[in-house]
Structure formats: structure tokens, C-alpha cells
Design a protein around this motif. Structure first.
Motif, PDB file in Angstrom:
ATOM      1  N   LEU A  37      24.224  44.610  41.013  1.00 12.07           N
ATOM      2  CA  LEU A  37      24.962  44.009  40.493  1.00 12.07           C
ATOM      3  C   LEU A  37      25.852  43.743  41.095  1.00 12.07           C
ATOM      4  N   VAL A  38      25.923  42.314  41.733  1.00  6.47           N
ATOM      5  CA  VAL A  38      26.550  41.813  42.701  1.00  6.47           C
ATOM      6  C   VAL A  38      27.862  40.920  42.104  1.00  6.47           C
ATOM      7  N   VAL A  39      29.221  41.229  41.720  1.00  2.00           N
ATOM      8  CA  VAL A  39      30.128  40.938  40.643  1.00  2.00           C
ATOM      9  C   VAL A  39      31.072  39.924  41.988  1.00  2.00           C
ATOM     10  N   GLY A  40      31.284  38.917  42.158  1.00  2.00           N
ATOM     11  CA  GLY A  40      31.703  37.904  42.766  1.00  2.00           C
ATOM     12  C   GLY A  40      33.246  38.093  41.637  1.00  2.00           C
ATOM     13  N   CYS A  41      34.622  37.035  42.370  1.00  2.00           N
ATOM     14  CA  CYS A  41      35.980  36.687  41.865  1.00  2.00           C
ATOM     15  C   CYS A  41      36.419  35.153  42.424  1.00  2.00           C
ATOM     16  N   GLY A  42      36.921  34.473  41.464  1.00  2.00           N
ATOM     17  CA  GLY A  42      36.719  33.291  41.282  1.00  2.00           C
ATOM     18  C   GLY A  42      38.258  33.463  41.747  1.00  2.00           C
ATOM     19  N   THR A  43      39.382  34.218  42.093  1.00  2.00           N
ATOM     20  CA  THR A  43      40.264  33.692  42.354  1.00  2.00           C
ATOM     21  C   THR A  43      40.369  33.803  44.109  1.00  2.00           C
ATOM     22  N   CYS A  44      41.228  34.613  44.247  1.00  2.00           N
ATOM     23  CA  CYS A  44      42.258  34.916  46.059  1.00  2.00           C
ATOM     24  C   CYS A  44      40.096  34.649  46.696  1.00  2.00           C
ATOM     25  N   VAL A  45      39.739  35.684  46.451  1.00  2.00           N
ATOM     26  CA  VAL A  45      39.247  36.039  47.485  1.00  2.00           C
ATOM     27  C   VAL A  45      37.991  34.146  47.352  1.00  2.00           C
ATOM     28  N   GLN A  47      26.127  44.092  31.553  1.00  2.00           N
ATOM     29  CA  GLN A  47      25.159  43.734  32.952  1.00  2.00           C
ATOM     30  C   GLN A  47      25.275  45.005  34.109  1.00  2.00           C
ATOM     31  N   ALA A  48      26.414  45.359  33.835  1.00  2.00           N
ATOM     32  CA  ALA A  48      27.350  46.165  34.764  1.00  2.00           C
ATOM     33  C   ALA A  48      26.472  47.770  34.628  1.00  2.00           C
ATOM     34  N   HIS A  49      26.370  47.672  33.204  1.00  2.00           N
ATOM     35  CA  HIS A  49      25.527  48.643  32.468  1.00  2.00           C
ATOM     36  C   HIS A  49      23.743  49.184  33.103  1.00  2.00           C
ATOM     37  N   GLU A  83      39.965  41.273  30.354  1.00  2.00           N
ATOM     38  CA  GLU A  83      39.514  40.341  29.457  1.00  2.00           C
ATOM     39  C   GLU A  83      38.449  39.494  29.993  1.00  2.00           C
ATOM     40  N   TYR A  84      38.311  39.308  31.714  1.00  2.00           N
ATOM     41  CA  TYR A  84      37.274  38.321  32.150  1.00  2.00           C
ATOM     42  C   TYR A  84      36.020  39.481  32.757  1.00  2.00           C
ATOM     43  N   ILE A  85      36.676  40.708  32.856  1.00  2.00           N
ATOM     44  CA  ILE A  85      35.427  41.860  33.629  1.00  2.00           C
ATOM     45  C   ILE A  85      34.571  42.057  31.934  1.00  2.00           C
ATOM     46  N   ASP A  86      35.454  42.289  31.125  1.00  2.00           N
ATOM     47  CA  ASP A  86      34.330  42.942  29.444  1.00  2.00           C
ATOM     48  C   ASP A  86      33.203  42.297  29.567  1.00  2.00           C
ATOM     49  N   PRO A  87      33.440  40.978  29.437  1.00  2.00           N
ATOM     50  CA  PRO A  87      31.840  39.912  29.491  1.00  2.00           C
ATOM     51  C   PRO A  87      30.777  40.521  30.222  1.00  2.00           C
ATOM     52  N   VAL A  88      30.869  41.120  31.120  1.00  2.00           N
ATOM     53  CA  VAL A  88      29.672  41.675  32.056  1.00  2.00           C
ATOM     54  C   VAL A  88      29.094  43.103  32.258  1.00  2.00           C
ATOM     55  N   SER A 103      20.602  41.274  40.974  1.00  2.00           N
ATOM     56  CA  SER A 103      21.366  40.370  40.315  1.00  2.00           C
ATOM     57  C   SER A 103      22.721  39.415  40.924  1.00  2.00           C
ATOM     58  N   HIS A 104      23.300  38.518  40.495  1.00  2.00           N
ATOM     59  CA  HIS A 104      24.771  38.135  41.041  1.00  2.00           C
ATOM     60  C   HIS A 104      25.448  37.896  39.424  1.00  2.00           C
ATOM     61  N   VAL A 105      26.449  37.305  39.431  1.00  2.00           N
ATOM     62  CA  VAL A 105      27.109  37.255  37.877  1.00  2.00           C
ATOM     63  C   VAL A 105      28.759  37.178  38.732  1.00  2.00           C
ATOM     64  N   THR A 106      29.374  35.989  38.703  1.00  2.00           N
ATOM     65  CA  THR A 106      31.066  36.062  38.826  1.00  2.00           C
ATOM     66  C   THR A 106      31.611  35.781  37.752  1.00  2.00           C
ATOM     67  N   VAL A 107      33.276  36.559  37.921  1.00  2.00           N
ATOM     68  CA  VAL A 107      33.995  35.979  37.106  1.00  2.00           C
ATOM     69  C   VAL A 107      35.269  35.436  37.152  1.00  2.00           C
ATOM     70  N   GLN A 108      36.020  34.971  36.091  1.00  2.00           N
ATOM     71  CA  GLN A 108      37.181  34.143  36.962  1.00  2.00           C
ATOM     72  C   GLN A 108      38.482  35.541  37.940  1.00  2.00           C
ATOM     73  N   ARG A 109      38.007  36.434  37.331  1.00  2.00           N
ATOM     74  CA  ARG A 109      39.189  36.931  38.002  1.00  2.00           C
ATOM     75  C   ARG A 109      38.640  38.542  37.245  1.00  2.00           C
ATOM     76  N   GLN A 110      38.858  39.645  38.530  1.00  2.00           N
ATOM     77  CA  GLN A 110      38.060  41.007  38.690  1.00  2.00           C
ATOM     78  C   GLN A 110      39.422  41.693  38.207  1.00  2.00           C
ATOM     79  N   CYS A 111      40.511  41.197  38.277  1.00  2.00           N
ATOM     80  CA  CYS A 111      41.558  42.515  38.151  1.00  2.00           C
ATOM     81  C   CYS A 111      42.165  42.385  36.850  1.00  2.00           C
ATOM     82  N   GLU A 112      41.714  41.781  35.803  1.00  2.00           N
ATOM     83  CA  GLU A 112      42.137  41.370  33.844  1.00  2.00           C
ATOM     84  C   GLU A 112      40.946  41.620  33.334  1.00  2.00           C
TER      85      GLU A 112
END
Ligand code: SF4
Ligand code: SF4
Length: 228
Positions: free
Chosen positions: A23-31, A82-84, A74-79, A63-72
Motif C-alpha cells: 500500500l502506497v500512502v501519499g500525503c496531501g500537504t507539504c509533499v 487498508q494498512a493492515h 485523525e487523518y491516518i486512522d481511516p486507512v 494499491s494507493h491512498v492519500t490522506v490529508q496529513r500523515q502527521c496527525e
């Protein structure tokens, strides 16, 4: 913003070598802003890894998914689900995002797909430059808003070294001497008197030299359960 760039594909392939489901996880902010690890890059990396695995004769489900911010959290819990389900998660967040995923989903293997570089600014289309080293005790009020910690190769506090020539740093022609920039800015603002104040050695305990740092705002913390 935090500036990063993607690791070479071969290096990422090496990091996921034993996985059959990635699973590739993108981040929707700085990067995303520096075009290293947002939704588009996550999709391209997933497709590249799929193609590469087919060429290598060991097809991998990516597969891939992008969250708004990987550093918090509340944003990473929903994935989490998929991660597991994946053998390995490739984080396209900065180093904070990678560590946040690895901490939140501690039984999942999380590897970095980016090299996190610095705190910087896009100074023109396609160019990012370091602007702050997060020293924890900001001097910009004395230096005309130009950082001698991040932008002087020697982190000098009291003017340029002997290597400054024609406004350039001795490390290379494409690097302006930070102290020339500071002088020019203060001269334009009629504040050159600031340069006459000798700065004492910097207290680096607020920087990385003091160990891992923490900021605690008691007024923002949630009261412990059971307390008033
Ligand atoms: S003085 Fe420190 S906090 Fe201020 S910009 Fe430079 S590195 Fe960042
Ligand atoms: S030339 Fe200027 S920027 Fe480069 S190390 Fe010397 S003082 Fe710092």
C-alpha cells in the motif's frame, strides 16, 4: 513547508522486495506542494511498482491512498484497515508521516518512499530552497528577516567569513552569501546599526543539540479523565 523528494525507484523496490501486497500512502500537504508525495505521485509510484514487478516476473499487488496529513492521528486512522491488509506500507509523507504511520500501526511494516530534505520555500517554479533549520530561538528580528543559521554555510552570527566574494558564498556560485543578503537588507532599511551589536555564542540547547524537542501548551491539553 517541509521539502522532500522521492527516492529512486530501485531503492523503493529494494525496500519492498519481500512483499506481495503493498500500500502506497501519499500525503496531501507539504509533499503534495513540492510534487514529491501527493495523490498524483502516489498513483504514479503504485503504477511504476506494479509494472516493475511484472517485468521482474514477480507480480505484486500495489494499491494507493492519500490522506490529508500523515502527521496527525485523525487523518491516518481511516486507512488503518487498508494498512493492515498490506505486507508493507510505503509512506510518501515526510519523515514525520513515516513515523506516525509506523507508530499508529505498529504491527505493520512501514518504509519511506521519500527523502525528507529541509524546511524551505519554492523560490521559483521547480526550485525549492532551505530557509529555516528550526533552531528553536529565532534570530530573524536581528538579521533583516534572512536566516544565518539555515542560509550561511557556516552558520555565522556576526557577519561574513573571509570566503564571501561578490555577494556569493564560497561553497558555489549559485549560493548567495547570507551575510551579504543581510547587509543589503539592513542597509536598505537603514538598520545597519544592528550589525554593530555583537551576538554572543548561540544557545543551541533549543535546537537539535538539546535532544528531541517538545512543545507543550497546557491551555490546549485535554483534562485527564476524572479530573475537574
Ligand atoms: S533563526 Fe532559527 S528559527 Fe529563525 S529562521 Fe533561522 S533556523 Fe529558523
Ligand atoms: S561566504 Fe557568506 S554564506 Fe558562505 S559561509 Fe561565508 S559568510 Fe556564510
Amino acid at each position: 513547508m517541509i521539502v522532500a523528494e522521492q527516492k529512486p525507484l530501485e531503492e523503493i523496490k529494494g525496500l519492498i522486495a519481500d512483499a506481495r501486497k503493498v500500500l502506497v500512502v501519499g500525503c496531501g500537504t507539504c509533499v503534495t506542494v513540492c510534487f514529491a508525495g501527493g495523490e498524483k505521485e502516489a498513483g504514479i509510484l503504485a503504477a511504476s511498482l506494479r509494472m516493475a514487478s511484472r517485468i521482474d516476473g514477480t507480480p505484486v499487488e500495489v494499491s494507493h491512498v492519500t490522506v490529508q496529513r500523515q502527521c496527525e492521528w485523525e487523518y491516518i486512522d481511516p486507512v488503518g484497515e487498508q494498512a493492515h491488509e498490506a505486507d508493507i506500507v510505503v509512506s510518501l509523507g515526510c519523515g514525520i508521516g513515516v513515523q506516525a504511520l509506523a507508530e499508529r500501526f505498529a504491527d505493520v511494516i512501514v518504509v519511506p518512499g521519500l527523502n525528507t530534505a529541509f524546511l524551505g520555500q519554492p523560490t521559483e517554479q521547480g526550485v525549492w530552497e532551505e530557509r529555516c533549520a528550526a533552531c528553536g530561538s529565532c534570530l530573524l528580528g536581528l538579521t533583516g528577516g534572512i536566516c544565518p543559521i539555515a542560509r550561511c554555510a557556516k552558520q555565522l552570527l556576526n557577519g561574513p567569513c573571509g570566503g564571501s566574494q561578490n555577494g556569493e558564498c564560497e561553497i558555489g556560485h549559485d549560493t548567495p552569501c547570507a551575510w551579504q543578503l543581510i547587509y543589503d537588507r539592513l542597509a536598505a532599511q537603514n538598520r545597519l546599526h544592528l550589525l554593530m551589536e555583537i551576538q554572543p555564542p548561540k544557545d543551541w540547547t533549543t535546537s537539535r543539540d538539546g535532544g528531541p524537542r517538545r512543545i507543550t501548551r497546557e491551555d490546549l491539553r485535554l483534562a485527564a479523565e476524572g479530573s475537574d
